[in-house]
Motif scaffolding. Structure first.
Motif: not given
Length: 134
Positions: A26, A30, A44, A64
Motif C-alpha cells: 500500500g 504498509s 492495495h 484497489s
C-alpha cells in the motif's frame, strides 16, 4: 529466497519475501510501502507466500481502485492471482512495477568451530527459520 525487485517508479526498491507470510502492499503504513504513487491504494494488495514453495507467490487485490496487472493483464478486483518467478506485477496505474525473482543464498562457514552444537548447525537453523533456501 524470493524477492520483488522494483523498476519504473519503484526503481531501487527490493522486498525480500519470507516464506509462509502475508504482507500488505500500500501507499501508507504498509509493510510493503509504495510511496509517491497516488494510484496505489492505502491497502492495495496482499502478497501471500507459502512455506517451501519457491515457484511463486499469491497476490490478493484488496479492492484497489486502479488494480493489479500481472504481465500486463489486469487481475479481477478482490481476486487471488498467482505470480510466478520471472513475472512482472504492476500496482496501480503509474508504473509501480516489480519483478519476482528467486535468488539462492550462499553462506560461508569456513573456519567455524565444530564444538557441539556446531556453529554451522546454528547458522543453518537461523537461515532455515528465515525461510532461506539452503
Amino acid at each position: 529466497m524470493l524477492v520483488l525487485v522494483g523498476s519504473g517508479r519503484a526503481l531501487g526498491v527490493v522486498w525480500r519475501l519470507s516464506t509462509d507470510t502475508s504482507l500488505v502492499v500500500g501507499r501508507k503504513d504498509s509493510p510493503l510501502l509504495i510511496e509517491g504513487d497516488k494510484s496505489v491504494s492505502r491497502v492495495h494488495a496482499t502478497i501471500i507466500t507459502v512455506a517451501e514453495d519457491l515457484s511463486g507467490v499469491d497476490v490478493q487485490d484488496e479492492g484497489s481502485k486502479f488494480g493489479i496487472y500481472i504481465n500486463g493483464k489486469q487481475c479481477p478486483s478482490r481476486s487471488l492471482s498467482r505470480l510466478l518467478v520471472g513475472d512482472k506485477i504492476m500496482f496501480g496505474a503509474q508504473d509501480s512495477v516489480f519483478h519476482l525473482r528467486r535468488y539462492p543464498i550462499a553462506l560461508c562457514v569456513a573456519n567455524m568451530r565444530t564444538e557441539p552444537p556446531s556453529a554451522v548447525d546454528r547458522v543453518l537453523a537461523v537461515a532455515n527459520s528465515l525461510g532461506m533456501d539452503i
